[in-house]
Scaffold this active site. Structure first.
Site, short mmCIF file in Angstrom:
data_model
loop_
_atom_site.label_atom_id
_atom_site.label_comp_id
_atom_site.label_asym_id
_atom_site.label_seq_id
_atom_site.Cartn_x
_atom_site.Cartn_y
_atom_site.Cartn_z
N TYR A 158 -69.69 83.35 4.93
CA TYR A 158 -68.41 83.45 5.58
C TYR A 158 -68.87 85.59 5.60
CZ TYR A 158 -63.99 85.23 7.09
OH TYR A 158 -62.58 85.77 7.82
N LYS A 162 -69.08 88.60 7.93
CA LYS A 162 -68.64 89.50 8.38
C LYS A 162 -69.01 91.01 7.94
CE LYS A 162 -65.37 87.68 9.96
NZ LYS A 162 -64.92 87.69 12.03
#
Length: 252
Positions: A158, A162
């Site tokens: 993640y 990002k």
């Protein structure tokens, strides 16, 4: 900022709950017509009906899976065919499933998390951002995470995705300049349905590590998003703005 976005069209992915829902509501309150896009169409429809009833704006629900390239194309085509324009894009859709250690992460997990958090925002930003350039103006707001600046093993894929979204923010701010501004908001720990499932020690740690002594709420992102969506931030682009209660305060 009532009326500040009157006559504008804003598309919000992941707009049926959490931060995305709060931002969509804030935009509707400011007078914008809004496109609510997320995977579950029925949830989008319920939000759209409520926003139209409460704020008198047009709210369009669209089913959207950010990991699917063709879904980004379809969403962009729908926005442009229904409204003829897009003034504000909020790439908020995201996911960070729990795993049992980095050694257990397989290709399917990696591709799914990377797709939702980076591939979707990339394609949608290109499609709608280019139209904004042609129209002479617009604002793209990416919802990233402070974990992209200091990633932990429990959210590594993640955080990597990002971090790529941060790079996309900076890169497109130059590519689409000077007509379109591109910025990102980086949340810290936020009180959402996902956070409700956190173990007590994780929640307590989030409280202790934040100078403002609380978790964030979705409402905390409405003001920053409105600022970035309007002319109030007309000299701001390519910026990563931490909205984390001061948890990751630093000089650079």
């Amino acid at each position: 900022m009532s009326g500040e976005l009157s006559g504008k069209v804003a598309a919000v992915t992941g707009g049926s709950r959490g931060i995305g829902l709060a931002i969509a509501e804030g935009f509707a309150r400011a007078g914008a017509d809004v496109v609510i896009a997320s995977r579950k169409l029925e949830n989008c429809e319920a939000v759209a009906r409520r926003l139209t009833k409460e704020h008198g704006v047009r709210a369009l629900p669209v089913a959207y899976h950010a990991a699917r390239w063709e879904d980004s194309d379809r969403l962009a085509d729908t926005v442009l065919s229904e409204f003829g324009r897009c003034d504000v894009l909020v790439n908020n859709a995201g996911m960070s499933p729990r795993h049992d250690g980095v050694g257990t992460i397989d290709e399917a997990y990696f591709d799914k998390v990377s797709g939702v958090n980076l591939k979707g925002p990339f394609r949608l930003s290109i499609r709608l951002g280019q139209r904004m350039v042609e129209a002479g103006g617009g604002s793209i707001i990416n919802i990233s995470t402070i974990g992209s600046l200091r990633p932990g093993a429990d959210e590594l894929v993640y955080a990597c995705a990002k971090a790529g979204l941060n790079a996309l923010t900076v890169g497109l701010s130059g590519e689409f300049a000077p007509a379109v501004r591109v910025n990102a908001l980086l949340p810290g720990a936020v009180e959402t349905d996902i956070a409700a499932a956190w173990p007590p020690d994780v929640r307590e740690s989030a409280h202790r590590g934040t100078p403002l002594a609380r978790l964030g709420t979705p409402a905390d992102f409405v003001g920053p998003a409105l600022w970035l969506a309007t002319g109030a931030s007309s000299f701001v682009t390519g910026t990563l703005i931490r909205v984390d209660g001061g948890a990751y305060r630093q000089m650079s």
